[in-house]
Structures are given as structure tokens and as C-alpha cells.
Scaffold this active site. Structure first.
Site, PDB file in Angstrom:
ATOM      1  N   HIS A   1       0.839  -1.207   0.000  1.00 43.99           N
ATOM      2  CA  HIS A   1       0.000   0.000   0.000  1.00 43.99           C
ATOM      3  C   HIS A   1       0.874   1.258   0.000  1.00 43.99           C
ATOM      4  O   HIS A   1       0.826   2.073   0.919  1.00 43.99           O
ATOM      5  CB  HIS A   1      -0.943  -0.021   1.202  1.00 43.99           C
ATOM      6  CG  HIS A   1      -1.981  -1.090   1.127  1.00 43.99           C
ATOM      7  ND1 HIS A   1      -1.843  -2.316   1.762  1.00 43.99           N
ATOM      8  CD2 HIS A   1      -3.165  -1.133   0.467  1.00 43.99           C
ATOM      9  CE1 HIS A   1      -2.914  -3.053   1.499  1.00 43.99           C
ATOM     10  NE2 HIS A   1      -3.716  -2.378   0.717  1.00 43.99           N
ATOM     11  N   ASN A   2       1.638   1.403  -1.051  1.00 46.95           N
ATOM     12  CA  ASN A   2       2.616   2.485  -1.158  1.00 46.95           C
ATOM     13  C   ASN A   2       2.283   3.407  -2.332  1.00 46.95           C
ATOM     14  O   ASN A   2       1.219   3.294  -2.938  1.00 46.95           O
ATOM     15  CB  ASN A   2       4.023   1.895  -1.292  1.00 46.95           C
ATOM     16  CG  ASN A   2       4.084   0.854  -2.409  1.00 46.95           C
ATOM     17  OD1 ASN A   2       3.435   0.985  -3.445  1.00 46.95           O
ATOM     18  ND2 ASN A   2       4.849  -0.212  -2.193  1.00 46.95           N
ATOM     19  N   PHE A   3       3.206   4.298  -2.661  1.00 44.32           N
ATOM     20  CA  PHE A   3       2.942   5.277  -3.719  1.00 44.32           C
ATOM     21  C   PHE A   3       2.769   4.611  -5.080  1.00 44.32           C
ATOM     22  O   PHE A   3       1.976   5.067  -5.910  1.00 44.32           O
ATOM     23  CB  PHE A   3       4.072   6.306  -3.753  1.00 44.32           C
ATOM     24  CG  PHE A   3       3.862   7.404  -4.767  1.00 44.32           C
ATOM     25  CD1 PHE A   3       2.763   8.249  -4.671  1.00 44.32           C
ATOM     26  CD2 PHE A   3       4.749   7.586  -5.815  1.00 44.32           C
ATOM     27  CE1 PHE A   3       2.556   9.266  -5.605  1.00 44.32           C
ATOM     28  CE2 PHE A   3       4.558   8.600  -6.743  1.00 44.32           C
ATOM     29  CZ  PHE A   3       3.460   9.444  -6.633  1.00 44.32           C
TER      30      PHE A   3
ATOM     31  N   HIS B   1       1.437   1.683  -5.597  1.00 44.76           N
ATOM     32  CA  HIS B   1       0.066   1.150  -5.609  1.00 44.76           C
ATOM     33  C   HIS B   1      -0.918   2.277  -5.893  1.00 44.76           C
ATOM     34  O   HIS B   1      -1.861   2.100  -6.678  1.00 44.76           O
ATOM     35  CB  HIS B   1      -0.248   0.497  -4.263  1.00 44.76           C
ATOM     36  CG  HIS B   1      -1.704   0.168  -4.077  1.00 44.76           C
ATOM     37  ND1 HIS B   1      -2.359  -0.803  -4.806  1.00 44.76           N
ATOM     38  CD2 HIS B   1      -2.640   0.708  -3.237  1.00 44.76           C
ATOM     39  CE1 HIS B   1      -3.628  -0.864  -4.434  1.00 44.76           C
ATOM     40  NE2 HIS B   1      -3.821   0.042  -3.485  1.00 44.76           N
TER      41      HIS B   1
ATOM     42  N   ASP C   1      -5.301   5.500  -0.360  1.00 37.37           N
ATOM     43  CA  ASP C   1      -4.589   4.749   0.682  1.00 37.37           C
ATOM     44  C   ASP C   1      -3.534   5.597   1.395  1.00 37.37           C
ATOM     45  O   ASP C   1      -2.547   5.063   1.914  1.00 37.37           O
ATOM     46  CB  ASP C   1      -3.918   3.504   0.082  1.00 37.37           C
ATOM     47  CG  ASP C   1      -4.820   2.278   0.118  1.00 37.37           C
ATOM     48  OD1 ASP C   1      -5.682   2.213   1.008  1.00 37.37           O
ATOM     49  OD2 ASP C   1      -4.670   1.397  -0.746  1.00 37.37           O
TER      50      ASP C   1
ATOM     51  N   GLN D   1      -5.016 -16.540  -4.021  1.00 36.60           N
ATOM     52  CA  GLN D   1      -5.588 -15.878  -5.195  1.00 36.60           C
ATOM     53  C   GLN D   1      -6.803 -16.576  -5.779  1.00 36.60           C
ATOM     54  O   GLN D   1      -7.713 -15.912  -6.258  1.00 36.60           O
ATOM     55  CB  GLN D   1      -4.505 -15.743  -6.283  1.00 36.60           C
ATOM     56  CG  GLN D   1      -3.477 -14.675  -5.968  1.00 36.60           C
ATOM     57  CD  GLN D   1      -4.110 -13.316  -5.748  1.00 36.60           C
ATOM     58  OE1 GLN D   1      -4.427 -12.945  -4.618  1.00 36.60           O
ATOM     59  NE2 GLN D   1      -4.325 -12.582  -6.810  1.00 36.60           N
TER      60      GLN D   1
END
Length: 554
Positions: free
Chosen positions: A254-256, A258, A295, A455
Site C-alpha cells: 500500500h505504497n505510492f 500502488h 490509501d 488468489q
């Protein structure tokens, strides 16, 4: 391999170069004693060994050989700790006599050797499992007892819960460097080829650095005519994008990047479905900005953890979508500052509509609301009216939900590394939940799920039903997002089957070996369990069979 073969390991201790040489089949404890001697460490001191990338590695005979130019770094922690080891102290508090237990174990080992003449395979396998578990504890920083002896804080910066030695929040130096690069690049003309590529779900985010990503986000606002329609000054947009970059944290998923992937998918869907001719421009602005901000300041722990751990966010938002409410609050904190408020030139009525829309979209990304939102969309689908505000609001929530979980609609070489990043966050959270005595999130438990099993169910029961309903409104999306997701489902289903066959084969081999050493009815159920190989980042190339050695099978 020749029993006399040796390994040579180069390392430093307090900046002093050292060289260790030991036989390749040397016992693990002997190797550790060798490094302990080199560090002049006491019997109760704890050693940490780092590779050149700064990651903790296990001191064992399996160390990779290196050369003087790629030295490992050896550190001693808890030096001068003259008290008994923590385990002894804890055992004493619990009324357990460790010395008596140790003597008993040694007696049992001698008895087995006398009666069996050599160590049975089952004992050897159990020792391997214990060594593997010890290696796991010593190699994974947040699970290690090292944290009990060493302050892991780095000044005012809180450390990231992950293992890449970066702080959770971006440092000023990191931000200044990216900002400088971004501002230098922001005036450059992006080619038409890249602009068209940016509109497709096949876009590969891994080829772009953070400063370049900010330029591409700027292109999206420009090509959707938001700059002219809403009088957004270029320097204000640049400051807004920089503040957004700064407020995404150094975590695996959940970073930049993403944030960019979700925004790029939203941008692509706007063009693929011709939404520019179906809904108001202000709704497009709401959707794109919601994707950018959806986020912000995520720390890598989901709502279930926030609520169970009674974090500050859970208390502040009364356990109601704590993360999503926080993401919204951070977004409008950025927009409250004049220099980064891209909406500062819109009318009051427009701003109210934008704020309401962004809050609605970001709160829709809480997966606990998934069925509620999907069912609402299905109920209006047969009579969908683009002129109805209620219908448009539901569509906007569906579009950000699709964009948020759309990785599997991308090419496998783009999507699979994202799954590896997501599993890092999942496994970290479940590990912390176990350490803190909290309920363990089942789909995050490294001991219960595998890469493919994580998945197949998600794609079959969450992704496809959502994507299919959107494609019912926009049939053109069938080839762009549904076909790739079906292929991903086939891929992971085959991987899961191959993995299951591999586990069965291994179990059969182990059972065959055990039956030769000790009658099966003499073994307890626990002694039949297999820890399985450790998780590592998989290679995204090659066949499914080749990947079996790279995925978690526990």
C-alpha cells in the site's frame, strides 16, 4: 560433495575486516561459535549478521560465499548483558528447570544412538525443522528476540515493520531528492506513445521511478482537461502530487506505486468506457483524485488489526472503516493547504460536491462493504441511467473498487510481483497478531495459506463477480479486464494443483523413510507435521513447476 571442501566468508566486525573458513558440512553451532570468537562476544551476547543490502541473514553453514568486495557485517547486540539469558529467566519464572531438561534430552539422544547405532532419519528431520524455525526467528527482524535487547527506533522516525531498513515514513532527504527530480522533469513533454500506453490496463508500473510517476499523474490531469476546466495552476498540482507522494509510506504494497496503479487503472477505464461523454467532468475529477488519495498514510495493517489492537485510528473512528476515514482525513489535510489545494479555484458548490464525492469513493474501498455496494449496483444495472445522480454515485464506487483490486487484470509479469508484495504485508500482520495475542486474520496466516490459494478464491468469488457486473454495463471491458483475470485464475489454479501434487509426493517420500526407522504407530500426530520450505520472492519467469520451490507451502 567432498567432505573436506571448505567455505570462506568475508565479513567486518566494528569496521575490522575478518575472514572465516569452515567445512561445508560443519555443524551450525560451530559456525556460530566461530563468528562469536571473531567478534570477541560473550556466551550470552547475541550476534546479527547483515548482507551488503542491509538485510539480516542467518549465521549457518548455508551462508553464501562472498569476496572482500561484498563483505557481510557482523554486529554484537546485548553485549555486557551479564544476567542469565532471557529464556533461562523466563523458565525460572515458570518453575521450569532448564538444566534438568537439557540433561534429560542428552540422555535420550545417547539412548537412541546406542539402540539404533546411528541417528534415525525422523530425528534428523525434526532437528532440521527446529533449525529452520530458529533461522526464521533470527532472520525476520520483527519476530526476533533481538528486539528485546535492542532499541529499534531510529531517532524521531518510526521504523518500518518490514525488512528493507527504511523508515516507515519517508525521510526529508528522500523526499527532497524525488521532489527535485520531479520538478526538473515536470516541464518535459511526454511522448504521444507513452500517453496512449498510459490509457491501457497493460501499463507496466515497474519501469517507472517515483518522480516519473508524478509526471505521469500530471499528464492524466492535463489530458482529461482538468487543468483548464478547474483552473488548476501547474505549480499547485505539482505541490499536491508531491504531498501525496510524501504521505504514502515505505511499505511493500500500500505504497505510492500502488496509488499510481489504482489511479492509472481508473484513468484507463475512463478512456476505455468513454466516460467523458457519459458523465460530468467533475465526477471524473472526483474519481481520479479519489484514486490518488485512497490509501494515504497506510501503515500495512488492515482494519481488522486496527480494531482488534484498539489503535488510535480505531478509537478515533469508533471502529467504522478506520483506515478509509484516515485516508480521507489525510487527503483533505493536504487540500487544506493553499499551496497544494488543487480545488482552490472552484466554486463553493463545486467544492462541496467534490468533497462529498471523494469521501464516498474512498470509503467504498473498505472491503467489508463489498457485497453491499455490488448488490446495489446489480439492482440498478438493468435500468441504469447516466443522468441519475444516485446511479452515477454507485458507478463511481464500483469503478474505484475495480481499480483498487485490478492487479490481476494486468499482464502476469506486472501482476505477480504485486502479489508477492501483498503477501509480505499479509504475513507481517499475521505474525504481529500472533506475537500480540490478537485474533489472527485467516487469509494472512503464512502457516495456512499459499501464494496460489490466496488468489484462486479471491479471483473466483470477489474479482470476477465484480468485474463481470461492470462489463455488463460496458461490454467493451470483457477483453481488457475479464479475459486477463480468467487467465490469472487458470494460472493460479494450475499452480495450486502442482503444489498439492508436490506436497503429496513429499509426504509419501517422508512416510516411506519414517516407516523404515520407527513404526508409525509410535509417533505422535505432531511428529508427522512438516514445516515446509520458507517463503521467498518468486521468480516471475518460467513454468509453474519451476516456481514450486519459491512459494510458501506451509
Amino acid at each position: 560433495m567432498n567432505d573436506m571442501a571448505t567455505k570462506i566468508i568475508y565479513f567486518t566486525v566494528n569496521g575490522r575486516p575478518e575472514r572465516a573458513e569452515f567445512p561445508v558440512n560443519c555443524p551450525a553451532q560451530d559456525v556460530k561459535d566461530l563468528f562469536r570468537s571473531a567478534a570477541e562476544a560473550g556466551p550470552h551476547d547475541i550476534l546479527k549478521l547483515y548482507n551488503p543490502k542491509g538485510n539480516i541473514i542467518n549465521i549457518s553453514p548455508n551462508l553464501e560465499t562472498n569476496n572482500p568486495n561484498s563483505c557481510y557485517k557482523l554486529e554484537v547486540v546485548a553485549s555486557g548483558c551479564n544476567s542469565e539469558p532471557l529464556g533461562v529467566e523466563l523458565a525460572g519464572a515458570l518453575g521450569i528447570d532448564l538444566s534438568l531438561m537439557e540433561k534429560r534430552l542428552q540422555g535420550l539422544e545417547k539412548k537412541i544412538l546406542i539402540e539404533a547405532t546411528n541417528t534415525p532419519t525422523i530425528i534428523y528431520e525434526m532437528k532440521k525443522q527446529v533449525d529452520a524455525f530458529r533461522e526464521k526467528l533470527e532472520s525476520v527482524e520483527h519476530l526476533s528476540w533481538l528486539g528485546l535487547f535492542k532499541d529499534l527506533s531510529e531517532g524521531a522516525q518510526k521504523p518500518s515493520p518490514f525488512y528493507h531498513k527504511r523508515t516507515l515514513r519517508k525521510t526529508k532527504e528522500e523526499c527532497d531528492r524525488v521532489r527535485e527530480t520531479f520538478l526538473k522533469m515536470s516541464s518535459l513533454e511526454v511522448s504521444e506513445e507513452v500517453r496512449q500506453y498510459l490509457k491501457t490496463p497493460t501499463f507496466d508500473n515497474w519501469q517507472w521511478e517515483d518522480a516519473e510517476i508524478m509526471v505521469l499523474l500530471q499528464v492524466m490531469y492535463t489530458d482529461l482537461d482538468f487543468i483548464t476546466t478547474y483552473n488548476i495552476e501547474p505549480e499547485v498540482l505539482q505541490q499536491f502530487l508531491f504531498e501525496v507522494y510524501r504521505r504514502y509510506n515505505n511499505i511493500p504494497f500500500h505504497n505510492f506505486k500502488h496509488c499510481f496503479c489504482v489511479t492509472q487503472m481508473m484513468y484507463g477505464l475512463i478512456w476505455l468506457t468513454d466516460l467523458r461523454n457519459k458523465i460530468d467532468s467533475i465526477d471524473l475529477l472526483i474519481m481520479l483524485t479519489s484514486a490518488v488519495c485512497h490509501d494515504l498514510d497506510h501503515t500495512g495493517y488492515n482494519n481488522a488489526y486496527q480494531i482488534n489492537a484498539r489503535t488510535e485510528l480505531a478509537l478515533r473512528y469508533n471502529d467504522i472503516s478506520p483506515l478509509e476515514n484516515h485516508h480521507c482525513a489525510v487527503a483533505f489535510d493536504i487540500l487544506e493547504k493553499t499551496e497544494s489545494n488543487i480545488f482552490r479555484n472552484v466554486s463553493l458548490d463545486q467544492y462541496k460536491r467534490i468533497r462529498e464525492g471523494i469521501i464516498k469513493c474512498i470509503l467504498a474501498t473498505d472491503m467489508t462493504r463489498h457485497n453491499e455496494i455490488l448488490n446495489k449496483f446489480k439492482s440498478i444495472l438493468s435500468s441504469f441511467d447516466f443522468n441519475s445522480k444516485d446511479h452515477r454515485d454507485v458507478l463511481m464506487m464500483i469503478l474505484i473498487k475495480v481499480s483498487d483490486i485490478s492487479n490481476e487484470a494486468r499482464p502476469m509479469e506486472v501482476a505477480e510481483p504485486w502479489l508477492d508484495c501483498l503477501l509480505q504485508e499479509f504475513y507481517n500482520q499475521s505474525d504481529v497478531e500472533k506475537l500480540e495475542g490478537l485474533p489472527v486474520t485467516p487469509f494472512m496466516d503464512r502457516d495456512k495459506i499459499t501464494k496460489p490459494s490466496s488468489q484462486t478464491g479471491f479471483i473466483r468469488f470477489v474479482l470476477l463477480p465484480l468485474f463481470v457486473e461492470l462489463a455488463n454495463l460496458f461490454p467493451c471491458l470483457e477483453q481488457h479486464i475479464i479475459d486477463p483475470v480468467r487467465k490469472a485464475l487458470d494460472y493460479y489454479t494450475e499452480m495450486e494443483k502442482a503444489l498439492e501434487r508436490e506436497k503429496q509426493n513429499r509426504a509419501q517420500c517422508e512416510n516411506g523413510v519414517k516407516s523404515k526407522d520407527i513404526p508409525v504407530d509410535e509417533l505422535s500426530t505432531d511428529e508427522h507435521k512438516n514445516f515446509g520450505p520458507e517463503t521467498s520472492k518468486p521468480n516471475t519467469q518460467g513454468t509453474i513447476v519451476n516456481k514450486l520451490n519459491c512459494i510458501c507451502t506451509k
